[in-house]
Design an enzyme around this catalytic site. Structure first.
Site, PDB file in Angstrom:
ATOM      1  N   ASP A 102       0.844  -1.194   0.000  1.00  0.00           N
ATOM      2  CA  ASP A 102       0.000   0.000   0.000  1.00  0.00           C
ATOM      3  C   ASP A 102       0.883   1.248   0.000  1.00  0.00           C
ATOM      4  OD1 ASP A 102      -2.179  -1.649   0.254  1.00  0.00           O
ATOM      5  OD2 ASP A 102      -2.703  -1.022   2.288  1.00  0.00           O
ATOM      6  N   ARG A 152      -0.525  -0.754  -8.666  1.00  0.00           N
ATOM      7  CA  ARG A 152      -1.956  -0.523  -8.397  1.00  0.00           C
ATOM      8  C   ARG A 152      -2.140   0.997  -8.301  1.00  0.00           C
ATOM      9  NH1 ARG A 152      -3.064  -0.964  -2.644  1.00  0.00           N
ATOM     10  NH2 ARG A 152      -3.250  -3.206  -2.717  1.00  0.00           N
TER      11      ARG A 152
HETATM   12  P1  FDA Z   1     -14.119   8.509  -6.032  1.00  0.00           P
HETATM   13  O1  FDA Z   1     -13.706   8.900  -4.668  1.00  0.00           O
HETATM   14  O2  FDA Z   1     -14.238   9.558  -7.071  1.00  0.00           O
HETATM   15  O3  FDA Z   1     -15.382   7.631  -5.965  1.00  0.00           O
HETATM   16  C1  FDA Z   1     -16.118   7.219  -7.100  1.00  0.00           C
HETATM   17  C2  FDA Z   1     -17.443   6.678  -6.622  1.00  0.00           C
HETATM   18  O4  FDA Z   1     -17.235   5.441  -5.920  1.00  0.00           O
HETATM   19  C3  FDA Z   1     -18.164   7.562  -5.598  1.00  0.00           C
HETATM   20  O5  FDA Z   1     -18.974   8.512  -6.240  1.00  0.00           O
HETATM   21  C4  FDA Z   1     -18.955   6.572  -4.804  1.00  0.00           C
HETATM   22  O6  FDA Z   1     -20.148   6.256  -5.463  1.00  0.00           O
HETATM   23  C5  FDA Z   1     -18.063   5.360  -4.786  1.00  0.00           C
HETATM   24  N1  FDA Z   1     -17.225   5.356  -3.568  1.00  0.00           N
HETATM   25  C6  FDA Z   1     -15.935   5.716  -3.469  1.00  0.00           C
HETATM   26  N2  FDA Z   1     -15.499   5.571  -2.198  1.00  0.00           N
HETATM   27  C7  FDA Z   1     -16.553   5.142  -1.492  1.00  0.00           C
HETATM   28  C8  FDA Z   1     -16.761   4.794  -0.132  1.00  0.00           C
HETATM   29  N3  FDA Z   1     -15.790   4.879   0.769  1.00  0.00           N
HETATM   30  N4  FDA Z   1     -17.994   4.381   0.243  1.00  0.00           N
HETATM   31  C9  FDA Z   1     -18.993   4.278  -0.638  1.00  0.00           C
HETATM   32  N5  FDA Z   1     -18.872   4.567  -1.944  1.00  0.00           N
HETATM   33  C10 FDA Z   1     -17.671   5.006  -2.363  1.00  0.00           C
HETATM   34  N6  FDA Z   1      -5.449   4.850  -1.085  1.00  0.00           N
HETATM   35  C11 FDA Z   1      -4.179   5.142  -0.701  1.00  0.00           C
HETATM   36  O7  FDA Z   1      -3.871   6.309  -0.446  1.00  0.00           O
HETATM   37  N7  FDA Z   1      -3.249   4.153  -0.586  1.00  0.00           N
HETATM   38  C12 FDA Z   1      -3.525   2.847  -0.895  1.00  0.00           C
HETATM   39  O8  FDA Z   1      -2.654   1.981  -0.779  1.00  0.00           O
HETATM   40  C13 FDA Z   1      -4.840   2.540  -1.338  1.00  0.00           C
HETATM   41  N8  FDA Z   1      -5.179   1.264  -1.694  1.00  0.00           N
HETATM   42  C14 FDA Z   1      -6.407   1.017  -2.293  1.00  0.00           C
HETATM   43  C15 FDA Z   1      -6.664  -0.234  -2.827  1.00  0.00           C
HETATM   44  C16 FDA Z   1      -7.869  -0.444  -3.507  1.00  0.00           C
HETATM   45  C17 FDA Z   1      -8.153  -1.800  -4.084  1.00  0.00           C
HETATM   46  C18 FDA Z   1      -8.816   0.614  -3.646  1.00  0.00           C
HETATM   47  C19 FDA Z   1     -10.085   0.419  -4.385  1.00  0.00           C
HETATM   48  C20 FDA Z   1      -8.555   1.832  -3.084  1.00  0.00           C
HETATM   49  C21 FDA Z   1      -7.358   2.058  -2.389  1.00  0.00           C
HETATM   50  N9  FDA Z   1      -7.082   3.311  -1.843  1.00  0.00           N
HETATM   51  C22 FDA Z   1      -5.800   3.571  -1.415  1.00  0.00           C
HETATM   52  C23 FDA Z   1      -8.152   4.318  -1.679  1.00  0.00           C
HETATM   53  C24 FDA Z   1      -8.184   5.305  -2.839  1.00  0.00           C
HETATM   54  O9  FDA Z   1      -7.078   6.170  -2.790  1.00  0.00           O
HETATM   55  C25 FDA Z   1      -9.469   6.159  -2.795  1.00  0.00           C
HETATM   56  O10 FDA Z   1      -9.495   6.906  -1.600  1.00  0.00           O
HETATM   57  C26 FDA Z   1     -10.750   5.383  -2.895  1.00  0.00           C
HETATM   58  O11 FDA Z   1     -10.644   4.316  -3.789  1.00  0.00           O
HETATM   59  C27 FDA Z   1     -11.907   6.296  -3.364  1.00  0.00           C
HETATM   60  O12 FDA Z   1     -11.622   6.807  -4.637  1.00  0.00           O
HETATM   61  P2  FDA Z   1     -12.282   6.252  -6.001  1.00  0.00           P
HETATM   62  O13 FDA Z   1     -11.180   5.976  -6.939  1.00  0.00           O
HETATM   63  O14 FDA Z   1     -13.147   5.112  -5.709  1.00  0.00           O
HETATM   64  O15 FDA Z   1     -13.032   7.467  -6.639  1.00  0.00           O
END
Ligand code: FDA
Length: 278
Positions: A102, A152
């Site tokens: 991570d 990732r």
């Molecule tokens: P965005 O925040 O724009 O969300 C898109 C849509 O997804 C939202 O409109 C909502 O509908 C849905 N959604 C997103 N988050 C949600 C939540 N918590 N609850 C409900 N719905 C939600 N970060 C980091 O700094 N270091 C890391 O090592 C990791 N590792 C990691 C692994 C994996 C497999 C994932 C999916 C995510 C991470 N993250 C992470 C977290 C990442 O940085 C980020 O904060 C979240 O994925 C939310 O961003 P989105 O890309 O989903 O887009």
């Protein structure tokens, strides 16, 4: 809480991985925890994860592991952390699995990338997370390119100052797509394996379109999401031939992690309030 966590025990996470497998979705397991302060505690985390790789193999699960370096003692003793990481990458290789690292707050990026490189030199079953909100990430990607790494790509989950991270969501999203393009093009040349960690379905669609226009097979990249978020879409993507993995967290140290999940989506706070008063 159960919405994001199948349970605090490893068995709950293994059960969730088995259930995901029945819908064609792989798993990535992670024990919640960060900022471990003593070498003894860090070694206990390492031993736990070594054991998890063995359990995963015994059960024949398609499950990888993801670790935080501060959970493996980065702040307590960097060398202990480096050795733990190496031991885990070797166990990943020996059990036919994979180890993800991570990415935490920006102050840890240099150390994380350095330990990733060292581990990668010794065992190739290791990948690292990069955050699209950081201004430095494009440069980091260039520097890592010769390793043909597994990356990732995520947006980034920590509070960072504007000098370090793009403050506006639309800039983060634009940078994500730019970086995704570069990862796809590198993969096209056989120089890396990208995993796109996002629930942003528009981004996922754009990435799939671009991959298709590059003539990439649907299994040339993976989409990773978190347990309990967009579950129906995870299944739909998998049914459509996309390689999907879900990060399943377990453990008792969930507070800081849970707060980051709430911060990602204000509606989640109302969800919690409703469940507390309801
Ligand atoms: P965005 O925040 O724009 O969300 C898109 C849509 O997804 C939202 O409109 C909502 O509908 C849905 N959604 C997103 N988050 C949600 C939540 N918590 N609850 C409900 N719905 C939600 N970060 C980091 O700094 N270091 C890391 O090592 C990791 N590792 C990691 C692994 C994996 C497999 C994932 C999916 C995510 C991470 N993250 C992470 C977290 C990442 O940085 C980020 O904060 C979240 O994925 C939310 O961003 P989105 O890309 O989903 O887009």
């Amino acid at each position: 809480m159960r919405r994001f966590l199948p349970g605090e025990e490893l068995d709950a996470a293994l059960g969730a991985a088995a259930a995901l497998a029945r819908t064609g979705i792989g798993a990535v397991l992670t024990q919640l925890g960060e900022q471990v302060r003593t070498r003894a505690d860090a070694q206990a985390v390492r031993d736990h994860y070594l054991d998890v790789f063995d359990r995963v193999r015994e059960l024949g699960l398609d499950a990888q592991l993801s670790v935080k370096l501060t959970h493996l003692g980065l702040d307590a003793d960097r060398e202990t952390c480096a050795l733990a990481l190496l031991a885990l990458a070797r166990r990943a290789r020996d059990t036919g699995s994979f180890l993800w690292i991570d990415m935490e707050e920006s102050r840890y990026v240099d150390a994380t990338l350095e330990l990733f490189r060292r581990t990668h030199d010794a065992a190739s079953n290791v990948g690292v997370c990069l955050q699209a909100y950081l201004r430095r990430t494009a440069t980091d990607l260039d520097a890592l390119a010769p390793l043909a790494p597994a990356i990732r790509l995520v947006k980034g989950a920590y509070n960072e100052p504007p000098a370090v991270a793009f403050p506006r969501k639309r800039d983060v999203d634009a940078n994500y797509l730019l970086l995704a393009d570069r990862l796809l093009e590198a993969a096209e040349r056989g120089e890396g394996n990208p995993a796109f960690g996002t629930h942003d379905l528009r981004l996922v669609r754009d990435i799939r379109d671009r991959a298709a226009s590059l003539g990439r097979e649907r299994d040339a990249y993976e989409v990773h999401m978190l347990y309990g978020i967009r579950a129906a879409e995870q299944r739909a993507l998998a049914a459509d031939g996309c390689v999907v993995r879900v990060l399943v967290s377990y453990g008792s140290a969930w507070f800081p992690w849970y707060m980051r999940r709430l911060a990602e989506r204000p509606a989640n706070v109302w969800f919690v309030v409703r469940s507390l008063v309801g």
